[in-house]
Design a protein around this motif. Structure first.
Motif, PDB file in Angstrom:
ATOM      1  N   SER B 542     -12.387  -3.788 -18.826  1.00 52.05           N
ATOM      2  CA  SER B 542     -11.712  -2.719 -18.092  1.00 52.05           C
ATOM      3  C   SER B 542     -10.225  -2.979 -18.012  1.00 52.05           C
ATOM      4  O   SER B 542      -9.426  -2.070 -18.004  1.00 52.05           O
ATOM      5  CB  SER B 542     -12.251  -2.623 -16.685  1.00 52.05           C
ATOM      6  OG  SER B 542     -13.557  -3.051 -16.635  1.00 52.05           O
ATOM      7  N   GLU B 564     -14.902   0.288 -11.393  1.00 53.51           N
ATOM      8  CA  GLU B 564     -16.070  -0.259 -12.070  1.00 53.51           C
ATOM      9  C   GLU B 564     -15.883  -1.743 -12.404  1.00 53.51           C
ATOM     10  O   GLU B 564     -16.812  -2.527 -12.344  1.00 53.51           O
ATOM     11  CB  GLU B 564     -16.261   0.512 -13.367  1.00 53.51           C
ATOM     12  CG  GLU B 564     -17.670   0.951 -13.656  1.00 53.51           C
ATOM     13  CD  GLU B 564     -17.660   1.819 -14.902  1.00 53.51           C
ATOM     14  OE1 GLU B 564     -17.683   1.246 -15.986  1.00 53.51           O
ATOM     15  OE2 GLU B 564     -17.580   3.061 -14.769  1.00 53.51           O
ATOM     16  N   SER B 565     -14.660  -2.084 -12.769  1.00 54.13           N
ATOM     17  CA  SER B 565     -14.410  -3.455 -13.223  1.00 54.13           C
ATOM     18  C   SER B 565     -14.526  -4.467 -12.088  1.00 54.13           C
ATOM     19  O   SER B 565     -14.771  -5.630 -12.328  1.00 54.13           O
ATOM     20  CB  SER B 565     -13.017  -3.566 -13.818  1.00 54.13           C
ATOM     21  OG  SER B 565     -12.063  -3.608 -12.783  1.00 54.13           O
ATOM     22  N   GLY B 566     -14.347  -4.008 -10.859  1.00 49.34           N
ATOM     23  CA  GLY B 566     -14.398  -4.930  -9.734  1.00 49.34           C
ATOM     24  C   GLY B 566     -13.093  -5.681  -9.542  1.00 49.34           C
ATOM     25  O   GLY B 566     -12.935  -6.408  -8.587  1.00 49.34           O
ATOM     26  N   ASP B 567     -12.173  -5.503 -10.451  1.00 51.46           N
ATOM     27  CA  ASP B 567     -10.886  -6.191 -10.356  1.00 51.46           C
ATOM     28  C   ASP B 567      -9.999  -5.408  -9.405  1.00 51.46           C
ATOM     29  O   ASP B 567      -9.489  -4.353  -9.745  1.00 51.46           O
ATOM     30  CB  ASP B 567     -10.260  -6.289 -11.745  1.00 51.46           C
ATOM     31  CG  ASP B 567      -8.954  -7.059 -11.717  1.00 51.46           C
ATOM     32  OD1 ASP B 567      -8.430  -7.289 -10.606  1.00 51.46           O
ATOM     33  OD2 ASP B 567      -8.473  -7.412 -12.799  1.00 51.46           O
ATOM     34  N   THR B 568      -9.835  -5.949  -8.212  1.00 49.77           N
ATOM     35  CA  THR B 568      -9.138  -5.164  -7.196  1.00 49.77           C
ATOM     36  C   THR B 568      -7.660  -4.993  -7.534  1.00 49.77           C
ATOM     37  O   THR B 568      -7.066  -3.998  -7.182  1.00 49.77           O
ATOM     38  CB  THR B 568      -9.274  -5.821  -5.819  1.00 49.77           C
ATOM     39  OG1 THR B 568      -9.072  -7.218  -5.980  1.00 49.77           O
ATOM     40  CG2 THR B 568     -10.644  -5.586  -5.261  1.00 49.77           C
ATOM     41  N   ASP B 569      -7.113  -5.962  -8.220  1.00 51.54           N
ATOM     42  CA  ASP B 569      -5.705  -5.830  -8.591  1.00 51.54           C
ATOM     43  C   ASP B 569      -5.512  -4.623  -9.503  1.00 51.54           C
ATOM     44  O   ASP B 569      -4.536  -3.888  -9.390  1.00 51.54           O
ATOM     45  CB  ASP B 569      -5.227  -7.098  -9.285  1.00 51.54           C
ATOM     46  CG  ASP B 569      -3.751  -7.040  -9.608  1.00 51.54           C
ATOM     47  OD1 ASP B 569      -2.970  -6.767  -8.672  1.00 51.54           O
ATOM     48  OD2 ASP B 569      -3.387  -7.232 -10.775  1.00 51.54           O
ATOM     49  N   LEU B 570      -6.487  -4.425 -10.363  1.00 49.44           N
ATOM     50  CA  LEU B 570      -6.441  -3.286 -11.276  1.00 49.44           C
ATOM     51  C   LEU B 570      -6.523  -1.981 -10.482  1.00 49.44           C
ATOM     52  O   LEU B 570      -5.809  -1.020 -10.762  1.00 49.44           O
ATOM     53  CB  LEU B 570      -7.620  -3.406 -12.233  1.00 49.44           C
ATOM     54  CG  LEU B 570      -7.496  -2.840 -13.623  1.00 49.44           C
ATOM     55  CD1 LEU B 570      -6.254  -3.361 -14.303  1.00 49.44           C
ATOM     56  CD2 LEU B 570      -8.733  -3.206 -14.439  1.00 49.44           C
ATOM     57  N   TYR B 572      -5.624  -1.561  -7.384  1.00 52.24           N
ATOM     58  CA  TYR B 572      -4.341  -1.395  -6.698  1.00 52.24           C
ATOM     59  C   TYR B 572      -3.303  -0.813  -7.644  1.00 52.24           C
ATOM     60  O   TYR B 572      -2.518   0.047  -7.282  1.00 52.24           O
ATOM     61  CB  TYR B 572      -3.838  -2.757  -6.207  1.00 52.24           C
ATOM     62  CG  TYR B 572      -4.314  -3.132  -4.826  1.00 52.24           C
ATOM     63  CD1 TYR B 572      -4.181  -2.252  -3.763  1.00 52.24           C
ATOM     64  CD2 TYR B 572      -4.877  -4.371  -4.587  1.00 52.24           C
ATOM     65  CE1 TYR B 572      -4.607  -2.609  -2.500  1.00 52.24           C
ATOM     66  CE2 TYR B 572      -5.308  -4.735  -3.318  1.00 52.24           C
ATOM     67  CZ  TYR B 572      -5.172  -3.854  -2.276  1.00 52.24           C
ATOM     68  OH  TYR B 572      -5.586  -4.192  -1.029  1.00 52.24           O
TER      69      TYR B 572
END
Lengths: 600, 832
Positions: B542, B564-570, B572
């Motif tokens: 992602s 979906e990716s779970g990457d919170t920085d993404l 944000y």
């Protein structure tokens, strides 16, 4: 240096070495002398990876704490910021950089984000017009930190709060990433079990990430057979109870931080002849606690009531060893004795330390207040009068005992009763607000949101069923020679560990009913291994399970797992991983809101 | 077999051979007449530009690109200016250097890539001659201008033009020149008549080739070897001088007896060359001049072009192509007539064996007697690698395999790898593919480059076959091929998005290392956004999907992918992008559909933009949180009125949230604040901000009992706690009289043990004792013990006969007090 990490079933030193290598590589990237500016929060976790000597070898000459304003003068070529990716820290860094004296010999700036770089933060630096000032912006992926031979921690304090109160799953993303790193070093874990929403989320991310890493897949024989992911909110009760193992009590009373404990100095003064005894050291005594210390490894997981006996036994062994010198006749024998001397002296000083600590703790555990509190806790755990206002709690509030103690007890009662009657709940809340101040209404709201405190809803109190099915209360807990995990709380067997135990044998299918009563889904996933990596198990060889506690784990729970690993017939060894090592107090603190402190 | 040496010609003590590579697939009308030709080394492509200088406006030059075997790859009409020189880069890109100094770059398929200029002054003075050269820095270009100045660049990818110093007194075009790449420097070597100069960055130095006598005339042609080590000079008297390129040593000098300038002059060497040579070409003569002053002459029946290779010279003619090279030593050993080398014997043995002749055994014995069988096998394998004809390769490999049977500990590695490599080489040499590379060249190029070249020429299936056949790890081999294929596929304009996406996903599947986002980015560059989105769906990373989606302005999709990716920085990152992109209403609506993003944004606002947080809660009708927000806000205010009004807002919200308890508690707090202010103003009590309990404490300590009483009633403080409060406050003050009065005011809801204990805490035993008698029987033992009255405690305990109490007392009795101990023990025993 970190040999104790490699004694366990799984050599966790590999992970530590990988982390150290990466750190060295980054430091070498910034050629020349350097100063590190620390995000203070990180110094503790970093201490578990690298001591100052490593940094020094790579030309780190100065260290500062990150704060606004001008950086202290340092005649170095590089300034490196070690920070978590947080916006407020970016503002401080920007301030540092902007107030740097341009006339001064130019210093190069670098940022090392731990555990991951963040576009958001870089954007912020850009907005502050300092992004260009950095020669290097890098990330130092430090998710799971080896804490002891069988213990990994992310040292991520706010994980529980973020997940359950704020619906912020950043910590879970780091968890999944950390588990991927772990699998890169120790092989794909073929089986994943889990219970709870967060566990499900982490497992989903792992499976997804596995797809991302496809192809670069490592050909390592799996070290772990099973991964068990457990949400802390599946078992809210355990951390609330007072831990009764040696290590657990040290943590409850003095607090263990990043593997270190600070103790009152009085008991540790070096009593040397001719020295005035009034010169007591003022600074508290700081001790590192881990299995590198042989004695500590032996007693840490014992119920405190069994520690005294263990210590005196050890004392006899040590003095007997010293007596050996009288038997040493030949030069060879003396030589051998002398060669063992440093080891014996270390053992003796370790014994002295722990005897002192045990004395300190004993003063507390034998007090009436401690006894009364424990009695109430045990009443709750056995389901005695959990639906009424408890007079002990009432008295404690009236006597203004520490708020956290009150909150722990009230929450415990609520959990053990599957919620309190509205009237009882309101009573406690009003008592707390009137006594400790209205501002705690936010904390109370938090606790309700986190499920620690709740009004009883129409449904039946199912806690007794859970207690009975999982045998959470063992009447005849044997503290000296335990035969069941319940010894860690002198009767109460931690729910989380029971779940782990049942999973290993006979399996979760036997407790479907109970699992349904606990929050969140339970699941099982399998990860296919590349062919040829299927383990051929020797007869009688133990399986290894990695138990990951999302939202924190207590020392008593770890003790219980170690106990299970050592049981002869368990056939299972456990390695523990967690977001953070917690106890009821630190946990409660992380859930509290103090609006006033924000004005400061 | 017997004919293998038929095309060998002796030169000094070695042999040269001319192997036919191809009957050319092309049909060139007039051969290379009036054409510029550029043929790339390593069996690279050939470009032919017909009539580069236009004769009339109606005829436009024709540019053709062929594979080395003459298969047409591209054909186009030249529409730009007059071309002076053609050349190939190391990446198989065609450089067309125009008269005005412009260099146009085309790819292998005749697609224009880009252009650059060799300098402004050239536009006026024109390029007289140009040369393309290769060095470790890449592909370079050197030109000489109409004002007889040299300009060069060492790497066209990183264009830096260097104008070389003037050659003093140069008034005409140099009679010959070339580019030297030595000691990490690029220099120009030129000749003017019989003089020679070296031009480097800063200076022009006259040089004299050692041993070249002045009477040999002016130098009219020169050539440097493939490795820039050796130099050949040709003079107008027909002399050929060879020596090192540093002009330090002379190797040989030879009179060719030809006085016409050769059309081309090329070095012909090979690794471990016995007898390097220089190949000179005239209209109908090809002369191979060895350093031993020996020569071979070939008649040329068609106009040709020489292509220097690292291990020979290719002669490209209009109808066929040949490779001229020194016969590798190992091949000479085996095939030389009457050779007794072990390899030769082994080949012979195998031949006899096939004929079922017993001579096979004799030959084998002969080799074995000299214990040379291993060497024999090695020779056959090595020779096979150098042979071009598959049947020769086969017979050598069979002989090797035959010999191997009689060896026990011979490692099969070289045999296996040469087998594999030959298969690959034969496939590459096939006319349809047209890459006539030798085994030495293959080793030099590396397999990686070879596959890239195949991919670049779009021989995808063959590339994949080779990857599979040579068992290259997927992410190094097949994946790279697929990636290139897919990037090419998405540019096919005649196919629908759907079809392409299906084809790409079908072929690429989950191949490791193929980045769908990379392919999608290509599609997006070609303006096929929809296709790009379809492809991105298959991207597992992602982190790679999101930036591209944002670039394509698919922010909503980017947001859901980020979540979906779970990457919170993404998340944000997308959120902050959306915030700038959208109006506030739409932004909030978008977030509403993404709870994860919304909660993250709330976190962000909590720290950065509290006011926005309020709006968010408002939009969601989240009254509970809104109330919490007001409560928090109230603590940030100093002024009481503002605090109270914020709390009032909190009350309203708590009510809307149906949280009666909180509403009531907040109202109480407001009441308390007002009460505190009143007293602060009246009595200066300093109560502001204290809790209810603390307020009452202060009041009591100030002796304001009435007001404390009022609090007790107004706020319905539970009796128990109020009693505790009053008890401790009075004790703290030491107001024992008041305490006594208070204890008698009514029956204590907390009993009297606390009275005892609190008094003791203040070390007032006298007062404590007063209350002991009023303690309930259950607590009496404790009370007695608290004041230190062991006897009293013993009495009660004995009376009550409770084990716990008896032992509690026992633990406190001093051991000297025998009578009591005995009494207690007796009581304990009696009970049993």
């Amino acid at each position: 240096m970190a040999a104790h990490l490699s004694y366990g079933r799984v050599n966790l030193n590999i992970l530590r070495e990988a982390a150290r290598k990466e750190l060295r590589e980054f430091l070498d990237k910034c050629a020349g002398s350097k100063a590190i500016v620390w995000d203070e929060y990180l110094t503790g976790p970093f201490g578990l990876i690298a001591q100052y000597s490593l940094l020094k070898e790579h030309e780190v000459e100065k260290m500062f704490t990150l704060k606004s304003g001008r950086l202290p003068p340092a005649d170095v070529k590089n300034i490196i910021f070690f920070v978590r990716p947080r916006l407020e820290l970016m503002d401080i860094i920007a301030d540092n950089v902007l107030s740097e004296d341009k006339m001064h010999s130019p210093r190069e700036f670098h940022i090392l984000f731990v555990p991951r770089r963040s576009m958001l933060c870089e954007q912020r630096l850009k907005e502050q017009c300092v992004l260009g000032s950095f020669n290097n912006i890098d990330e130092y992926i430090l998710d799971l930190i080896p804490y002891d031979g069988d213990l990994l921690s992310m040292e991520y304090e706010s994980a529980f709060r973020e997940c359950y109160l704020e619906n912020d799953q950043t910590s879970l993303f780091h968890t999944a990433k950390g588990l991927m790193t772990l699998q890169a070093l120790y092989g794909t874990i073929p089986q994943i079990f889990g219970k709870g929403d967060c566990a499900r989320h982490v497992a989903n991310m792992m499976l997804r990430m596995k797809r991302e890493f496809a192809g670069t897949q490592n050909q390592i024989l799996p070290v772990f057979d099973t991964l068990l992911l457990l949400d802390r909110n599946v078992d809210l009760l355990t951390p609330l109870a007072t831990q009764l193992t040696y290590e657990g009590l040290i943590d409850e009373i003095y607090g263990i931080n990043n593997g270190y404990v600070k103790l009152p100095p009085e008991k540790f003064s070096q009593k040397k002849q001719g020295e005035a005894s009034k010169d007591l050291p003022i600074e508290s005594k700081k001790l590192q606690l881990n299995s590198a210390e042989e004695l500590y490894g032996e007693i840490r997981d014992k119920n405190f009531n069994a520690v005294g006996a263990a210590l005196s036994k050890k004392a006899k062994v040590i003095s007997a060893a010293f007596e050996e010198r009288h038997n040493a006749k030949t030069v060879g024998e003396i030589k051998q004795f002398v060669s063992q001397l440093p080891h014996m002296q270390a053992a003796r000083s370790s014994l002295a330390n722990h005897t002192s600590i045990a004395e300190l703790i004993k003063d507390i555990t034998t007090s009436e207040a401690f006894f009364d509190k424990l009695t109430v806790e045990q009443e709750f755990m056995t389901g005695v009068d959990t639906d009424k206002v408890n007079t002990y709690i009432e008295d404690c509030i009236a006597q203004k005992d520490p708020l956290i103690k009150i909150l722990r007890l009230v929450c415990m009662q609520s959990v053990c009763n599957n919620g309190l009657k509205q009237k009882v709940l309101d009573f406690y809340k009003r008592e707390i607000l009137q006594t400790y101040g209205f501002e705690h209404i936010l904390t109370l709201n938090n606790l309700e949101k986190g499920g620690l405190l709740k009004p009883q809803t129409g449904s039946r109190n199912n806690h007794p069923t859970i207690r009975k099915t999982l045998k959470l209360w063992m009447e005849d807990a044997n503290e000296q020679n335990p035969n069941d995990i319940s010894y860690v709380y002198s009767g109460y067997a931690p729910l989380s560990i029971r779940l782990t135990q049942v999973l290993a044998r006979p399996g979760w299918r036997s407790i479907e009913e109970v699992l349904k009563m606990l929050p969140g889904p339970h699941f099982e996933e399998r990860q296919t291994l590349p062919s040829g990596l299927h383990k051929k198990r020797q007869q009688g060889e133990n399986r290894t399970t990695l138990v990951f506690f999302l939202g924190g784990v207590t020392y008593a729970e770890i003790a219980a797992l170690r106990f299970l690993s050592q049981m002869e017939d368990s056939g299972m060894e456990y390695v523990v991983a967690t977001t953070k090592l917690i106890n009821g107090t630190t946990w409660m603190k992380s859930l509290m809101d103090r609006p006033e402190s924000q004005t400061a | 077999m017997a004919f293998i040496t038929a095309n060998w010609s002796p030169l000094g003590d070695t042999f040269y051979r001319k192997t036919e590579l191809y009957e050319m697939c092309w049909t060139l009308r007039d051969g290379f007449k009036d054409s510029l030709v550029a043929a790339a080394p390593y069996g690279g492509p050939i470009a032919v530009l017909r009539e580069p200088i236009r004769r009339s406006p109606s005829s436009r030059p024709q540019l053709d690109i062929f594979s080395a075997s003459g298969v047409s790859i591209a054909s186009l009409t030249w529409k730009s200016g007059p071309v002076v020189h053609l050349g190939w880069t190391v990446n198989d890109e065609l450089l067309c250097i125009q008269e005005d100094g412009t260099v146009l770059i085309y790819d292998l398929f005749g697609t224009f890539k880009r252009h650059f200029s060799m300098g402004q002054e050239v536009v006026q003075t024109h390029v007289l001659e140009a040369k393309v050269f290769h060095s470790p820095y890449g592909t370079g270009i050197a030109i000489v201008t109409g004002s007889f100045r040299f300009t060069l660049t060492t790497n066209i990818e990183d264009l830096k033009l260097r104008r070389l110093p003037e050659v003093p007194g140069l008034q005409e075009k140099p009679s010959s020149w070339l580019v030297l790449s030595q000691d990490r420097q690029t220099k120009v070597l030129l000749s003017v008549g019989s003089e020679m100069f070296v031009l480097d960055n800063t200076s022009c130095t006259a040089v004299v080739p050692p041993g070249l006598s002045p009477q040999t005339g002016s130098i009219i042609h020169m050539s440097v070897s493939f490795s820039y080590k050796y130099l050949a000079l040709f003079t107008d008297t027909g002399h050929l001088w060879t020596g090192s390129a540093h002009l330090q040593d002379k190797l040989s000098e030879l009179d060719t007896k030809q006085t016409v300038t050769p059309k081309q002059m090329v070095w012909c060497r090979r690794p471990q060359s016995q007898q390097p040579s220089v190949v000179l070409m005239w209209d109908s003569l090809l002369l191979v001049a060895g350093l031993s002053n020996d020569t071979i002459q070939f008649a040329l029946d068609e106009s040709s072009v020489l292509v220097g290779e690292m291990d020979g010279v290719r002669i490209v003619g209009a109808t066929r192509q040949e490779l001229l090279q020194e016969v590798p030593l190992v091949c000479q050993d085996i095939f030389k007539i009457a050779s007794m080398a072990p390899g030769a014997l082994l080949l012979e043995a195998h031949r006899e064996y096939q004929k079922s002749s017993q001579k096979a055994d004799e030959y084998l014995r002969e080799i074995k007697e000299q214990s040379m069988l291993g060497e024999a096998v090695r020779q056959c394998v090595d020779a096979a690698a150098h042979e071009y004809d598959p049947s020769t390769q086969k017979s050598l490999m069979r002989a090797a395999s035959f010999g191997k049977c009689f060896l026990t500990d011979f490692s099969p590695d070289s045999f296996v790898s040469v087998c594999r490599e030959l298969r690959v080489l034969n496939a590459l040499r096939d006319a349809a593919v047209g890459q006539p590379i030798t085994h030495d060249q293959y080793k030099q190029l590396t397999l990686q480059v070879l596959i890239d070249r195949l991919v670049y020429r779009q021989f995808y299936p063959l590339a994949i076959e080779i990857c599979h056949y040579l068992k290259i790890p997927d992410f190094l081999g097949v994946s790279r091929v697929l990636k290139h294929w897919a990037s090419c596929k998405v540019q096919q304009k005649d196919l629908s998005d759907e079809a392409i996406a299906r084809a790409v996903c079908g072929k690429v599947g989950d191949s490791p290392g193929v980045s769908y986002s990379h392919i999608a980015a290509k599609a997006f560059e070609c303006g096929r956004t929809e296709l790009a989105i379809k492809l991105l769906d298959s991207e597992p990373r992602s982190g790679d999907q999101v930036p591209l989606l944002l670039r394509m302005k698919r922010s909503q999709l980017a947001l859901s992918k980020a979540v979906e990716s779970g990457d919170t920085d993404l998340v944000y990152t997308v959120v902050s992008y959306l915030k700038n992109e959208m109006n506030r209403g739409d932004f909030f609506m978008t977030l509403r559909n993404q709870p994860v993003a919304l909660s993250l944004y709330r976190q962000f606002c909590k720290l950065q933009e509290p006011d926005t947080l309020k709006d968010l809660y408002n939009q969601d009708d989240d009254h509970q949180e809104l109330a919490n927000f007001y409560v928090t806000a109230s603590y940030k205010e100093q002024r009481l009125e503002t605090r109270v009004s914020l709390l009032q807002s909190a009350v309203d919200e708590f009510n809307k949230a149906r949280n009666d308890f909180c509403a009531k508690a907040t109202e109480d707090e407001m009441k308390l604040l007002r009460f505190q202010r009143k007293l602060d103003e009246e009595k200066g009590a300093g109560l502001q901000g204290l809790s209810l309990q603390a307020t009452a404490e202060v009041l009591l300590s100030l002796g304001l009992h009435k007001q404390a009483e009022q609090l007790y009633r107004d706020f319905r403080i539970p009796d128990k706690r109020y009693w505790w409060l009053k008890l401790t406050s009075l004790a703290d003050k030491g107001d024992w009289e008041e305490l006594d009065k208070f204890s008698k005011s009514k029956k204590s809801p907390i009993g009297y043990l606390p009275f005892v204990e609190v008094c003791m805490k203040h070390n007032n035993k006298y007062e404590a004792k007063k209350y002991v008698s009023r303690v309930t029987p259950e607590q009496k033992v404790k009370a007695h013990l608290a004041v230190g009255d062991v006897h009293g405690a013993a009495d009660v305990a004995i009376e009550r006969r409770l084990d716990a109490e008896i032992s509690a007392v026992l633990s406190r009795v001093s051991s000297s007090d025998r009578p009591i101990i005995e009494r207690l023990q007796r009581a304990a025993a009696a009970k049993k």
